[in-house]
Write an enzyme that holds these catalytic residues in place. Structure first.
Site, PDB file in Angstrom:
ATOM      1  N   LEU A 152       0.796  -1.242  -0.108  1.00 27.72           N
ATOM      2  CA  LEU A 152       0.064  -0.186   0.056  1.00 27.72           C
ATOM      3  C   LEU A 152       0.931   1.230   0.160  1.00 27.72           C
ATOM      4  O   LEU A 152       2.039   1.379   0.485  1.00 27.72           O
ATOM      5  CB  LEU A 152      -1.006  -0.130   1.311  1.00 27.72           C
ATOM      6  CG  LEU A 152      -0.454   0.083   2.550  1.00 27.72           C
ATOM      7  CD1 LEU A 152       0.016   1.453   2.980  1.00 27.72           C
ATOM      8  CD2 LEU A 152      -1.500  -0.258   3.500  1.00 27.72           C
ATOM      9  N   GLU A 154       0.935   5.391   1.297  1.00 28.72           N
ATOM     10  CA  GLU A 154       0.241   6.258   2.073  1.00 28.72           C
ATOM     11  C   GLU A 154      -0.304   7.354   1.319  1.00 28.72           C
ATOM     12  O   GLU A 154       0.177   7.522   0.070  1.00 28.72           O
ATOM     13  CB  GLU A 154       1.368   6.841   3.050  1.00 28.72           C
ATOM     14  CG  GLU A 154       1.510   5.929   4.098  1.00 28.72           C
ATOM     15  CD  GLU A 154       2.666   6.544   5.053  1.00 28.72           C
ATOM     16  OE1 GLU A 154       2.801   7.861   5.132  1.00 28.72           O
ATOM     17  OE2 GLU A 154       3.205   5.530   5.794  1.00 28.72           O
ATOM     18  N   GLY A 272      11.572  15.519  -9.047  1.00 26.82           N
ATOM     19  CA  GLY A 272      11.120  16.377  -7.900  1.00 26.82           C
ATOM     20  C   GLY A 272      12.434  16.598  -7.079  1.00 26.82           C
ATOM     21  O   GLY A 272      13.662  16.607  -7.124  1.00 26.82           O
ATOM     22  N   CYS A 279       9.394   4.301   4.302  1.00 25.02           N
ATOM     23  CA  CYS A 279       9.749   3.273   3.734  1.00 25.02           C
ATOM     24  C   CYS A 279      10.941   3.358   2.764  1.00 25.02           C
ATOM     25  O   CYS A 279      11.947   2.498   3.156  1.00 25.02           O
ATOM     26  CB  CYS A 279       8.528   2.882   2.899  1.00 25.02           C
ATOM     27  SG  CYS A 279       7.302   2.313   3.857  1.00 25.02           S
ATOM     28  N   ARG A 346       7.439  11.436   7.956  1.00 30.53           N
ATOM     29  CA  ARG A 346       8.849  10.833   8.273  1.00 30.53           C
ATOM     30  C   ARG A 346       9.799  10.814   6.981  1.00 30.53           C
ATOM     31  O   ARG A 346       9.301  10.746   6.099  1.00 30.53           O
ATOM     32  CB  ARG A 346       8.521   9.390   8.588  1.00 30.53           C
ATOM     33  CG  ARG A 346       8.000   9.141  10.001  1.00 30.53           C
ATOM     34  CD  ARG A 346       7.385   7.639  10.197  1.00 30.53           C
ATOM     35  NE  ARG A 346       6.231   7.127   9.519  1.00 30.53           N
ATOM     36  CZ  ARG A 346       5.773   6.052   9.887  1.00 30.53           C
ATOM     37  NH1 ARG A 346       6.372   5.322  10.806  1.00 30.53           N
ATOM     38  NH2 ARG A 346       4.684   5.606   8.959  1.00 30.53           N
TER      39      ARG A 346
HETATM   40  P1  NAD Z   1       4.155   2.810  12.247  1.00 29.21           P
HETATM   41  O1  NAD Z   1       5.256   3.231  13.116  1.00 29.21           O
HETATM   42  O2  NAD Z   1       2.986   3.600  11.898  1.00 29.21           O
HETATM   43  O3  NAD Z   1       3.171   1.637  13.261  1.00 29.21           O
HETATM   44  C1  NAD Z   1       4.100   0.675  14.037  1.00 29.21           C
HETATM   45  C2  NAD Z   1       3.268   0.589  15.150  1.00 29.21           C
HETATM   46  O4  NAD Z   1       3.599  -0.683  15.753  1.00 29.21           O
HETATM   47  C3  NAD Z   1       2.894   1.668  16.043  1.00 29.21           C
HETATM   48  O5  NAD Z   1       1.747   2.077  16.278  1.00 29.21           O
HETATM   49  C4  NAD Z   1       3.857   1.112  17.565  1.00 29.21           C
HETATM   50  O6  NAD Z   1       3.255   1.564  18.624  1.00 29.21           O
HETATM   51  C5  NAD Z   1       3.314  -0.472  17.430  1.00 29.21           C
HETATM   52  N1  NAD Z   1       4.311  -1.318  17.989  1.00 29.21           N
HETATM   53  C6  NAD Z   1       5.846  -1.439  18.040  1.00 29.21           C
HETATM   54  N2  NAD Z   1       6.414  -2.458  18.954  1.00 29.21           N
HETATM   55  C7  NAD Z   1       4.960  -3.056  19.529  1.00 29.21           C
HETATM   56  C8  NAD Z   1       4.964  -3.886  20.193  1.00 29.21           C
HETATM   57  N3  NAD Z   1       6.095  -4.578  20.776  1.00 29.21           N
HETATM   58  N4  NAD Z   1       3.462  -4.426  20.549  1.00 29.21           N
HETATM   59  C9  NAD Z   1       2.459  -3.767  19.924  1.00 29.21           C
HETATM   60  N5  NAD Z   1       2.492  -2.828  18.911  1.00 29.21           N
HETATM   61  C10 NAD Z   1       3.784  -2.518  18.890  1.00 29.21           C
HETATM   62  O7  NAD Z   1       4.660   1.839  11.078  1.00 29.21           O
HETATM   63  P2  NAD Z   1       3.980   1.680   9.639  1.00 29.21           P
HETATM   64  O8  NAD Z   1       4.233   2.732   8.632  1.00 29.21           O
HETATM   65  O9  NAD Z   1       2.808   1.134   9.919  1.00 29.21           O
HETATM   66  O10 NAD Z   1       5.029   0.241   9.093  1.00 29.21           O
HETATM   67  C11 NAD Z   1       4.988  -0.778   9.733  1.00 29.21           C
HETATM   68  C12 NAD Z   1       5.715  -1.800   8.784  1.00 29.21           C
HETATM   69  O11 NAD Z   1       5.073  -1.758   7.466  1.00 29.21           O
HETATM   70  C13 NAD Z   1       7.130  -1.183   8.513  1.00 29.21           C
HETATM   71  O12 NAD Z   1       7.956  -2.408   8.453  1.00 29.21           O
HETATM   72  C14 NAD Z   1       7.191  -0.852   7.108  1.00 29.21           C
HETATM   73  O13 NAD Z   1       8.291  -0.721   6.514  1.00 29.21           O
HETATM   74  C15 NAD Z   1       6.383  -1.568   6.544  1.00 29.21           C
HETATM   75  N6  NAD Z   1       5.562  -1.024   5.567  1.00 29.21           N
HETATM   76  C16 NAD Z   1       4.958   0.372   5.770  1.00 29.21           C
HETATM   77  C17 NAD Z   1       4.201   0.930   4.739  1.00 29.21           C
HETATM   78  C18 NAD Z   1       3.730   2.424   4.623  1.00 29.21           C
HETATM   79  O14 NAD Z   1       3.367   3.276   3.752  1.00 29.21           O
HETATM   80  N7  NAD Z   1       3.940   3.027   6.052  1.00 29.21           N
HETATM   81  C19 NAD Z   1       3.969   0.364   3.388  1.00 29.21           C
HETATM   82  C20 NAD Z   1       4.371  -1.002   3.269  1.00 29.21           C
HETATM   83  C21 NAD Z   1       5.018  -1.637   4.591  1.00 29.21           C
END
Ligand code: NAD
Length: 467
Positions: A152, A154, A272, A279, A346
């Site tokens: 996905l 954002e 840009g 990510c 971020r």
């Molecule tokens: P984020 O920081 O928004 O969310 C992570 C969440 O995990 C936070 O709410 C945090 O409080 C929680 N957390 C941490 N440790 C924990 C624990 N021990 N128990 C319960 N909850 C816990 O991160 P995100 O952007 O959602 O990304 C998460 C993963 O997905 C990453 O590996 C990222 O690379 C991947 N990802 C992100 C995107 C994106 O667009 N943001 C897209 C694809 C993949």
């Protein structure tokens, strides 16, 4: 199916809400108490289209929130790990959150569980999760570990999740693959989009996604390699844009010529101020580190990162070229999030640029439709936050466009010109046609295209500007 999603951030919350929308019972876990309380009250911590409606539809019914990972795992068949995987000190992926969650899951196993990596992780992480869970005493036949990377974006996270190009299932056992197939059935068959009340499919959505079933290791590599490739496209076009600027060519024309080749495609060939977000920067470094550990020196990735790092400095030079000295100049900044449609700042190049401008002694008046609250927490107090683009432009010496929010490409130019001290726009996202802006009396700088200067008569309407 019954699911636990551990981590309720951008990915976890969107995945949980969308799985509930597909008919599953989902419990979302997080270790941030304030986040959970807000979610229970129906407050949404992130800006994503359709998320408020879906959360309101399922909250308290098919979608619940819990601080207890043990209880959530106990009542679920599938457990998704969606916690953060930030960059470690040397660029390698910090897997400490994944490890601690894996240990906790192991302690809560009370029957067969499929543990699914949703977080972006380096290749072989699924093996490590398995080892750690065995060490914690989870019986060997009581769980499998699979990889189901998330693609996905954002800003369009909900529709990306519900109408993906592909679903990658990385499973090393038939049982695990079958469970994940069943989970995604409404998307794989296209049944979801026919539901009354379904989130509408984007115009360019495929009728059904391609289902790709691989080993867990291949799935882990698919995610890292995909992000590295997309970032490479962005750095590539930015490098070509630099050449365009030197020779007076137009990157938009060049891009059209390159992108119309079906083998290349137009998407992500957008010049840009560079990529950012949570990510690409960290995933590139992590992939680089994985390669190094495997004995392969993936220098191509270094160059992708270098080109991206240079983009902010290049843009700053453009601002200098437009305004001469910067100290004491008042600049309107449009956009703080790393891209349009999200409040995520971020690794945002817009934030990096604001910091550089402040260091040069500029006064910054910023406007972003969604990211100002988050920016306020990270930038120092000297930035003023405005109600609108016009508010930011009022009495500013120039307008800088740093994020590709749709509304920034549809500004009322007459009104804008009346607000600004000087009719100068420096566009880091190429949202306007240079000639069109020159005709409206603006001096317009963009990326990889010749600067545009108004005909003297129209510039003189605002002020007599000679450059
Ligand atoms: P984020 O920081 O928004 O969310 C992570 C969440 O995990 C936070 O709410 C945090 O409080 C929680 N957390 C941490 N440790 C924990 C624990 N021990 N128990 C319960 N909850 C816990 O991160 P995100 O952007 O959602 O990304 C998460 C993963 O997905 C990453 O590996 C990222 O690379 C991947 N990802 C992100 C995107 C994106 O667009 N943001 C897209 C694809 C993949």
């Amino acid at each position: 199916m019954r699911l636990a999603i551990v981590g309720s951030g951008y990915v976890g919350l969107v995945a949980a809400t969308c799985f509930a929308e597909l008919g599953h019972d989902v419990v979302c876990v997080d270790n941030e108490a304030a986040k959970l309380s807000a979610l229970r009250r129906g407050e949404i911590p992130i800006h994503e289209e359709f998320l408020p409606e879906l959360l309101a539809r399922h909250r308290g019914e098919r979608l619940t929130f819990s601080a207890s990972l043990t209880e959530a795992v106990g009542s679920s068949d599938l457990v998704f790990i969606a916690v953060g995987t930030p960059a470690g000190q040397n660029g390698e992926c910090d897997l400490s959150y994944v490890e601690s969650v894996s240990r906790e899951i192991a302690g809560a196993v009370n029957g067969y569980k499929l543990v699914v990596e949703k977080s972006t992780v380096p290749v072989c992480t699924s093996e490590w999760i398995r080892k750690v869970m065995l060490l914690e005493g989870a019986p060997e036949d009581s769980f499998d570990v699979a990889s189901n990377p998330e693609f996905l974006r954002e800003g369009s996270a909900v529709t990306d999740f519900l109408y993906p190009d592909r679903i990658v299932i990385g499973a090393d056992s038939e049982r695990a693959a079958a469970m994940l197939r069943k989970l995604y059935q409404p998307l794989i068959t296209g049944a979801y989009r026919k539901h009354k009340g379904a989130v509408p499919a984007p115009d360019d959505a495929r009728p059904v996604p391609q289902l790709i079933v691989t080993s867990a290791k291949s799935a882990e590599l698919i995610k890292h390699a995909s992000n590295a490739f997309l970032a490479m496209k962005i750095s590539f076009i930015n490098a070509v844009a630099t050449i365009c600027e030197s020779v007076g060519a137009d990157i938009e024309q060049v891009r059209e010529g390159i992108g119309s080749d079906a083998r290349i495609g137009r998407r992500f060939l957008e010049p840009g101020i560079g990529y950012g977000g949570s990510c690409f920067p960290k995933d590139l470094k992590a992939f680089r580190a994985v390669a190094r550990e495997c004995g392969y020196d993936f220098r191509l990735l270094d160059e992708v990162i270098n080109i991206n790092d240079e983009q902010c400095q290049r843009f700053l030079r453009k601002v200098r070229a437009a305004l001469w000295t910067l100290k004491g100049k008042r600049l309107a900044v449009l956009g703080l999030s790393f891209k349009g449609g999200t409040d995520d700042i971020r690794e945002s190049p817009a934030i990096a640029l604001v910091r550089l401008l402040l260091a040069e002694g500029c006064e910054v008046a910023a406007y972003d439709p969604a990211a100002m609250e988050r920016a306020r927490e990270t930038l120092d107090g000297s930035v003023s936050y405005c109600e609108s683009a016009y508010d930011a432009a009022t009495a500013a010496d120039a307008l800088l466009i740093l994020t590709d929010w749709e509304e920034f490409g549809a500004l009322d130019l007459e009104r804008l010109r009346a607000c600004l001290n000087y009719p100068i726009i420096i566009d880091g996202r190429n949202l306007y046609q240079p000639e069109a802006l020159a005709e409206r009396g603006f001096i317009y700088f963009s990326v990889g295209r010749p600067d545009a200067v108004p005909k003297k008569s129209s510039a003189a309407k605002k002020r007599s500007v000679e450059i």
